[in-house]
Design an enzyme around this catalytic site. Structure first.
Site, PDB file in Angstrom:
ATOM      1  N   LYS A  53      -6.023  -1.745  -3.273  1.00 36.88           N
ATOM      2  CA  LYS A  53      -7.093  -0.819  -2.881  1.00 36.88           C
ATOM      3  C   LYS A  53      -7.789  -0.267  -4.123  1.00 36.88           C
ATOM      4  O   LYS A  53      -9.019  -0.189  -4.176  1.00 36.88           O
ATOM      5  CB  LYS A  53      -6.522   0.321  -2.018  1.00 36.88           C
ATOM      6  N   GLN A  97      -0.552   6.569   1.956  1.00 38.85           N
ATOM      7  CA  GLN A  97       0.010   5.277   2.338  1.00 38.85           C
ATOM      8  C   GLN A  97       1.278   5.482   3.164  1.00 38.85           C
ATOM      9  O   GLN A  97       2.148   6.266   2.797  1.00 38.85           O
ATOM     10  CB  GLN A  97       0.309   4.460   1.062  1.00 38.85           C
ATOM     11  N   ASP A 120      -8.617   6.219   7.039  1.00 38.48           N
ATOM     12  CA  ASP A 120      -7.709   5.405   7.856  1.00 38.48           C
ATOM     13  C   ASP A 120      -8.040   5.518   9.344  1.00 38.48           C
ATOM     14  O   ASP A 120      -7.613   4.688  10.137  1.00 38.48           O
ATOM     15  CB  ASP A 120      -6.262   5.899   7.683  1.00 38.48           C
TER      16      ASP A 120
HETATM   17  N1  GUN Z   1       0.581   1.100   5.719  1.00 35.16           N
HETATM   18  C1  GUN Z   1       0.299  -0.127   6.238  1.00 35.16           C
HETATM   19  N2  GUN Z   1      -0.978  -0.177   6.636  1.00 35.16           N
HETATM   20  C2  GUN Z   1      -1.514   1.026   6.351  1.00 35.16           C
HETATM   21  C3  GUN Z   1      -2.811   1.576   6.518  1.00 35.16           C
HETATM   22  O1  GUN Z   1      -3.735   0.940   7.040  1.00 35.16           O
HETATM   23  N3  GUN Z   1      -2.974   2.856   6.095  1.00 35.16           N
HETATM   24  C4  GUN Z   1      -1.966   3.575   5.564  1.00 35.16           C
HETATM   25  N4  GUN Z   1      -2.213   4.829   5.193  1.00 35.16           N
HETATM   26  N5  GUN Z   1      -0.753   3.102   5.393  1.00 35.16           N
HETATM   27  C5  GUN Z   1      -0.533   1.823   5.788  1.00 35.16           C
END
Ligand code: GUN
Length: 296
Positions: A53, A97, A120
């Protein structure tokens, strides 16, 4: 039947091109869109996602902040960080995350994120807005799937979409999005899951089968209608002694068995995977555009 492979890098490449233009437009007005990612602990898969990211932000010329917190971070310390990012004007969107270490309360953390920065789309108010068809943000993975359908020319209006899996991150929002009015939607939607009786008889009725159940090669050839479009959201690591790593990624669909029967399918890896980060970036750009509108 000739099978069309729907590739995430093709679709995301197109979207990244559009995002670059929107980022340039923001910069010309003095704004650099900023995305922050909070990582608590050292979960190896999470570290890879968070690094990717950050790299994508840099590549797009966005302001990128990665906040690393130790595995023994307290709830209060994490809540303080969320409040700090809510207030930081250089951060237009952020996420924490998941999964968090087990001593931390994920729900409390998600509820504390300002909905206007919730890229998200996990905050209950944003989830609700998706359900009523008036979203500020769309959750990244379902949004990525929808863009793959739209940009590959798959007609969804009036089609029977069967969603396999009922997670809060994919299955539930995906079904809510496909049933809305509008482009890439207007579908008749059925959701099936681990407790569904005679699941195969329902998946066989799908014009478009979207699979996010987290079980390697769960969907076999007999569960798919000839000519269907199959979108495989699964990423499962399975043992494979012939592979240099001793393991490899497979989807929730038995790709080799299904591919010759369908009109289009997404491979794993290389299918839906690249779309998730792409749509997260799209949400960050959208958050920045909205912040600029509000301030001007
Ligand atoms: N862990 C796995 N996929 C995601 C996501 O799309 N967002 C977040 N915050 N954590 C994750």
């Amino acid at each position: 039947m000739t099978t069309n492979l729907i590739l995430g890098k093709d679709v995301s490449g197109e979207i990244y091109g559009e995002l670059r233009q929107r980022i340039e437009a923001l910069k010309s007005k003095g704004m650099v869109p900023g995305l922050a990612v909070v990582l608590v602990g050292e979960d190896p898969a999470s570290q890879v996602y968070v690094r990717k990211k950050g790299e994508m932000c840099e590549e797009l010329g966005m302001h990128s902040v990665t906040v690393r917190m130790p595995a023994d971070t307290t709830q209060e310390q994490l809540m303080d960080k969320v409040r700090e990012l809510n207030e930081d004007p250089s951060v237009h969107g952020f996420l924490v995350q998941l999964p968090l270490p087990p001593h931390l309360d994920e729900e409390q953390v998600i509820n504390a994120i300002s909905p206007s920065k919730d890229v998200d789309c996990f905050h209950p108010s944003n989830v609700g807005r998706v359900l009523i068809g008036n979203p500020d943000f769309l959750p990244a993975t379902p949004a990525g799937v929808q863009q793959m359908l739209i940009r590959s020319g798959v007609e969804t209006s009036g089609k029977h979409v069967v969603v396999v899996g009922r997670s809060n991150i994919v299955g539930k929002p995906m079904s809510a999005m496909m049933v809305q009015k509008g482009l890439g939607a207007d579908s008749t939607v059925t959701v099936v899951h681990s407790r569904t009786k005679d699941l195969a008889s329902i998946t066989r009725q799908a014009d478009i089968l979207i699979v996010a159940i987290g079980k390697p090669r769960f969907i076999t050839s007999d569960m798919v209608r000839e000519g269907a479009v199959v979108i495989d959201v699964g990423t499962n690591r399975v043992d494979d002694p012939t592979h240099p790593k001793g393991s490899r990624l497979v989807g929730d669909v038995d790709f080799d068995a299904v591919k010759d029967k369908v009109s289009a399918i997404t491979p794993v890896p290389g299918g839906v995977g690249p779309m998730t980060i792409c749509m997260l970036m799209a949400n960050a750009v959208k958050a920045a555009e909205r912040a600029l509108e509000v301030s001007s």
